[in-house]
Design a protein around this motif. Structure first.
Motif, PDB file in Angstrom:
ATOM      1  N   ASP A  19       0.638  -1.098   0.265  1.00  0.00           N
ATOM      2  CA  ASP A  19       0.069  -0.413  -0.005  1.00  0.00           C
ATOM      3  C   ASP A  19       1.052   1.242   0.048  1.00  0.00           C
ATOM      4  N   PRO A  21      -0.472   4.342   1.031  1.00  0.00           N
ATOM      5  CA  PRO A  21      -1.352   5.433   1.419  1.00  0.00           C
ATOM      6  C   PRO A  21      -0.739   7.150   0.735  1.00  0.00           C
ATOM      7  N   PHE A  26      -2.238   1.216  -4.107  1.00  0.00           N
ATOM      8  CA  PHE A  26      -1.575  -0.645  -3.559  1.00  0.00           C
ATOM      9  C   PHE A  26      -0.433  -0.837  -5.137  1.00  0.00           C
ATOM     10  N   GLY A  70      -5.851  -5.569  -1.401  1.00  0.00           N
ATOM     11  CA  GLY A  70      -7.122  -4.745  -1.173  1.00  0.00           C
ATOM     12  C   GLY A  70      -7.828  -4.828   0.115  1.00  0.00           C
ATOM     13  N   SER A  73      -6.436  -5.116   3.300  1.00  0.00           N
ATOM     14  CA  SER A  73      -6.437  -4.403   3.545  1.00  0.00           C
ATOM     15  C   SER A  73      -7.136  -3.890   4.237  1.00  0.00           C
TER      16      SER A  73
END
Length: 112
Positions: A19, A21, A26, A70, A73
């Motif tokens: 990831d 952010p 991703f 994804g 997460s």
């Protein structure tokens, strides 16, 4: 049978999805190419917008790895999912075990 030495500094570990952010995506990096799953995050909802896998990396299951990372997460962080991206949408539609992650909008998008 020949195997690559894992102790060689010139041979990195197998690429993994991470990831990023700061860039809202991703990422999977291999052979100098970047595959990405782009998302937006607002409140407790993550919206997967677009998945891009360069031609050089296609056919290796990388899009699926991006989806799995994804969704994992989102589950770990307690987020609801909106699968606007056709790749995420198709995966979630075909895998009922992911339906608990869907937001109300996400449920509509996959026809639930």
């Amino acid at each position: 049978m020949t195997t690559a030495s894992s102790s060689s500094p010139s041979l990195p570990a197998s690429p993994v999805v991470q990831d990023n952010p700061a860039k809202h995506r991703f990422e999977y990096v291999s052979q100098g190419h970047h595959a990405v799953a782009i998302y937006s995050l607002e409140g407790g909802v993550i919206t997967f917008i677009h998945t891009l896998v360069p031609e050089a990396l296609q056919g290796q299951g990388i899009a699926k790895q991006l989806v799995l990372a994804g969704l994992a997460s989102a589950r770990e962080r307690g987020l609801r999912v909106v699968p606007q991206c056709p790749v995420f949408n198709a995966y979630m539609r075909a895998h009922p075990e992911t339906h608990d992650l869907l937001s109300d909008e996400g449920r509509k998008l996959i026809g639930l």
